[in-house]
Design an enzyme around this catalytic site. Structure first.
Site, PDB file in Angstrom:
ATOM      1  N   ARG A  25       0.820  -1.219   0.000  1.00 57.49           N
ATOM      2  CA  ARG A  25       0.000   0.000   0.000  1.00 57.49           C
ATOM      3  C   ARG A  25       0.858   1.276   0.000  1.00 57.49           C
ATOM      4  NH1 ARG A  25      -5.385  -0.085   1.927  1.00 57.49           N
ATOM      5  NH2 ARG A  25      -6.359  -1.958   1.117  1.00 57.49           N
ATOM      6  N   ARG A  29      -2.966   7.162   1.287  1.00 56.21           N
ATOM      7  CA  ARG A  29      -3.320   8.405   1.983  1.00 56.21           C
ATOM      8  C   ARG A  29      -2.237   9.004   2.863  1.00 56.21           C
ATOM      9  NH1 ARG A  29      -8.754   5.610   3.856  1.00 56.21           N
ATOM     10  NH2 ARG A  29      -7.195   3.971   3.793  1.00 56.21           N
ATOM     11  N   ARG A  38      -6.216  12.127  -5.424  1.00 61.23           N
ATOM     12  CA  ARG A  38      -7.484  11.476  -5.104  1.00 61.23           C
ATOM     13  C   ARG A  38      -8.627  12.505  -5.170  1.00 61.23           C
ATOM     14  NH1 ARG A  38     -10.213   8.071  -1.096  1.00 61.23           N
ATOM     15  NH2 ARG A  38     -12.278   8.693  -1.762  1.00 61.23           N
ATOM     16  N   ASP A  75      -7.004  -2.281  -7.326  1.00 66.40           N
ATOM     17  CA  ASP A  75      -7.565  -2.903  -6.127  1.00 66.40           C
ATOM     18  C   ASP A  75      -7.892  -4.357  -6.412  1.00 66.40           C
ATOM     19  OD1 ASP A  75      -8.492  -1.930  -3.298  1.00 66.40           O
ATOM     20  OD2 ASP A  75      -9.933  -3.433  -3.954  1.00 66.40           O
ATOM     21  N   TYR A 148     -15.155 -11.153   0.263  1.00 67.20           N
ATOM     22  CA  TYR A 148     -15.768  -9.825   0.079  1.00 67.20           C
ATOM     23  C   TYR A 148     -17.055  -9.924  -0.737  1.00 67.20           C
ATOM     24  CZ  TYR A 148     -11.865  -7.177   2.026  1.00 67.20           C
ATOM     25  OH  TYR A 148     -10.937  -6.644   2.888  1.00 67.20           O
TER      26      TYR A 148
HETATM   27  O1  CP3 Z   1      -0.139  -1.293  -2.573  1.00 65.29           O
HETATM   28  C1  CP3 Z   1      -0.382  -0.354  -3.345  1.00 65.29           C
HETATM   29  O2  CP3 Z   1       0.043   0.796  -3.187  1.00 65.29           O
HETATM   30  C2  CP3 Z   1      -1.212  -0.657  -4.597  1.00 65.29           C
HETATM   31  C3  CP3 Z   1      -2.596  -0.485  -4.510  1.00 65.29           C
HETATM   32  C4  CP3 Z   1      -3.480  -1.382  -3.636  1.00 65.29           C
HETATM   33  C5  CP3 Z   1      -4.699  -0.901  -3.090  1.00 65.29           C
HETATM   34  N1  CP3 Z   1      -5.372  -1.940  -2.544  1.00 65.29           N
HETATM   35  C6  CP3 Z   1      -5.157   0.493  -3.155  1.00 65.29           C
HETATM   36  C7  CP3 Z   1      -6.174   0.957  -2.187  1.00 65.29           C
HETATM   37  C8  CP3 Z   1      -3.397  -2.743  -3.319  1.00 65.29           C
HETATM   38  C9  CP3 Z   1      -2.275  -3.728  -3.600  1.00 65.29           C
HETATM   39  C10 CP3 Z   1      -4.605  -3.090  -2.647  1.00 65.29           C
HETATM   40  C11 CP3 Z   1      -4.926  -4.454  -2.211  1.00 65.29           C
HETATM   41  C12 CP3 Z   1      -6.150  -4.671  -1.423  1.00 65.29           C
HETATM   42  N2  CP3 Z   1      -7.376  -4.053  -1.534  1.00 65.29           N
HETATM   43  C13 CP3 Z   1      -6.276  -5.685  -0.436  1.00 65.29           C
HETATM   44  C14 CP3 Z   1      -5.177  -6.665  -0.069  1.00 65.29           C
HETATM   45  C15 CP3 Z   1      -4.187  -6.081   0.852  1.00 65.29           C
HETATM   46  C16 CP3 Z   1      -4.697  -5.819   2.241  1.00 65.29           C
HETATM   47  O3  CP3 Z   1      -4.700  -4.624   2.614  1.00 65.29           O
HETATM   48  O4  CP3 Z   1      -5.066  -6.768   2.932  1.00 65.29           O
HETATM   49  C17 CP3 Z   1      -7.582  -5.611   0.085  1.00 65.29           C
HETATM   50  C18 CP3 Z   1      -8.154  -6.486   1.176  1.00 65.29           C
HETATM   51  C19 CP3 Z   1      -8.273  -4.598  -0.631  1.00 65.29           C
HETATM   52  C20 CP3 Z   1      -9.703  -4.181  -0.495  1.00 65.29           C
HETATM   53  C21 CP3 Z   1      -9.774  -2.802  -0.001  1.00 65.29           C
HETATM   54  N3  CP3 Z   1      -9.523  -1.686  -0.785  1.00 65.29           N
HETATM   55  C22 CP3 Z   1     -10.110  -2.348   1.299  1.00 65.29           C
HETATM   56  C23 CP3 Z   1     -10.447  -3.246   2.471  1.00 65.29           C
HETATM   57  C24 CP3 Z   1     -10.074  -0.954   1.267  1.00 65.29           C
HETATM   58  C25 CP3 Z   1     -10.462  -0.014   2.374  1.00 65.29           C
HETATM   59  C26 CP3 Z   1      -9.383   0.118   3.394  1.00 65.29           C
HETATM   60  C27 CP3 Z   1      -8.745   1.469   3.276  1.00 65.29           C
HETATM   61  O5  CP3 Z   1      -7.525   1.536   3.433  1.00 65.29           O
HETATM   62  O6  CP3 Z   1      -9.475   2.471   3.080  1.00 65.29           O
HETATM   63  C28 CP3 Z   1      -9.655  -0.554  -0.021  1.00 65.29           C
HETATM   64  C29 CP3 Z   1      -9.443   0.826  -0.499  1.00 65.29           C
HETATM   65  C30 CP3 Z   1      -8.078   1.126  -1.014  1.00 65.29           C
HETATM   66  N4  CP3 Z   1      -7.352   0.327  -1.848  1.00 65.29           N
HETATM   67  C31 CP3 Z   1      -7.354   2.337  -0.784  1.00 65.29           C
HETATM   68  C32 CP3 Z   1      -6.167   2.225  -1.525  1.00 65.29           C
HETATM   69  C33 CP3 Z   1      -5.081   3.268  -1.668  1.00 65.29           C
HETATM   70  C34 CP3 Z   1      -7.832   3.515   0.031  1.00 65.29           C
HETATM   71  C35 CP3 Z   1      -8.771   4.288  -0.823  1.00 65.29           C
HETATM   72  C36 CP3 Z   1      -8.765   5.773  -0.540  1.00 65.29           C
HETATM   73  O7  CP3 Z   1      -9.539   6.178   0.332  1.00 65.29           O
HETATM   74  O8  CP3 Z   1      -8.014   6.509  -1.207  1.00 65.29           O
END
Ligand code: CP3
Length: 340
Positions: A25, A29, A38, A75, A148
């Protein structure tokens, strides 16, 4: 060592000093430039599915910190969208999906139009990336994506998906099989578009009992790995069955993944033993990066001392927390690169 791509070299089994570094990640943010982008994009999904924005988000952390890996900004749930599920991201609330009732809620083929911007973003990133940086694609593990889709989000601790695993495993098998096939195609298309290695995030693997873990995590992952190795024999696959505990070793050996990503609960002597099977990646607790100070310095030193003699990629054990100060990430880079 003069390795053209330290991360790719390590994933292929070389010992590189200092070890390559990237963060799960790493685009997100905690970066002010991400927050600005964003806002410009309007929503998280718009950011993911507009190649210009996704390219910029992927490059931001590489530009700022010089990480050895650039992970595609996307994602794990885009594959659910491509298979016909409705997915929304509400601010601060994580993903929301329309819960699935049975296998017929997934289309047989992923929609190519939904996924096209993802591959376009990879082509653009590849063209813009420094020569020493490795481009990583990724997907969710089929069990995690199924969880999910079945529960409609993560707020339920996946009670319904776990109930399916216990009560109607044959139905879950069908869902997982369909996801596994689509995931193999999605990862192969990412490699076609320029990704040099891929990571499979099975973030909720640790929720399953051992026999369920074998059936819904190890078995479909082995099929994905076999399909990818047939189509892209040289591209390393990193497996991340988060919280797999004592089953990490079986996963590593039985799935055939080329490298294993470890969560922070794995003791360093277990991590070192797992290096007998191939490169490992991890596993700094994101809370220690958030905390910084002497505790961070000590933990980084311990990980390096335990793991750097064999192929090892420095990473967190889960995604970076949005509140993490930039100076702590800078300190981490110094510690890993400079041996401070
Ligand atoms: O790693 C990176 O920088 C690449 C991008 C990436 C994202 N999600 C961007 C993202 C990757 C590799 C993921 C994987 C992902 N997404 C997983 C597996 C890894 C883990 O964290 O267990 C999962 C379970 C998801 C599903 C997901 N997407 C969730 C549960 C959430 C909400 C949690 C949160 O942090 O808000 C997201 C949103 C998400 N995916 C964000 C980002 C940057 C945040 C969105 C935002 O508000 O900008």
């Amino acid at each position: 060592m003069n390795e053209p791509k330290p991360l790719l070299g390590t994933l292929c089994g070389k010992v590189i000093e200092p070890p390559p570094l990237w963060l799960m990640r790493q685009a997100g943010r905690y970066l002010p430039e991400y927050r600005a982008l964003r806002q410009k994009a309007g929503s998280f999904l718009e950011l993911c599915l507009t190649p210009e924005f996704a390219t910029e988000a992927t490059l931001q952390p590489v530009r700022r910190f010089g990480f050895d890996g650039a992970i595609l900004f996307s994602d794990i749930l885009v594959i659910a969208m491509a298979l016909g599920r409705t997915v929304e991201f509400r601010d601060g609330d994580g993903p929301n999906l329309l819960p699935l009732s049975d296998k017929t809620g997934l289309t047989a083929q992923a929609d190519a139009e939904t996924l096209a911007p993802v591959y376009e973003a990879l082509r653009r990133v590849k063209a813009a990336l420094p020569a020493r940086t490795t481009l990583l694609g990724f997907a969710g593990g089929p069990w995690t994506v199924a969880a999910y889709i079945i529960d409609g989000g993560g707020r339920t601790q996946f009670a319904k998906a776990r109930q399916w695993a216990a009560e109607k495993p044959d139905v879950l098998d069908g869902v997982v099989a369909r996801l596994a096939a689509a995931t193999a195609d999605h990862l192969a298309a990412q490699l076609d578009a320029g990704a040099e290695a891929v990571q499979l995030f099975d973030s909720w693997a640790g929720l399953l009992a051992p026999d369920q873990f074998r059936r819904f995590v190890i078995a479909p992952t082995r099929r994905i790995v076999a399909a990818l190795h047939a189509r892209h024999p040289r591209a390393p696959i990193i497996g991340f069955p988060r919280n797999a505990g004592a089953l990490y070793g079986d996963y590593f050996v039985e799935t055939g993944v080329d490298a294993l990503c470890l969560d922070p609960s794995v003791p360093l002597d277990q991590a070192r033993a797992l290096q007998a099977h191939g490169p490992v990646q991890g596993n700094l607790d994101p809370a220690l990066l958030l905390a910084g100070g002497a505790a961070l310095d000590r933990a980084v030193g311990d990980i390096l001392a335990a793991l750097h003699r064999r192929p090892f990629v420095f990473n967190l054990g889960h995604g970076i927390l949005p509140e993490t100060p930039l100076e702590h990430v800078e300190r981490l880079v110094q510690l890993v690169r400079g041996g401070l």
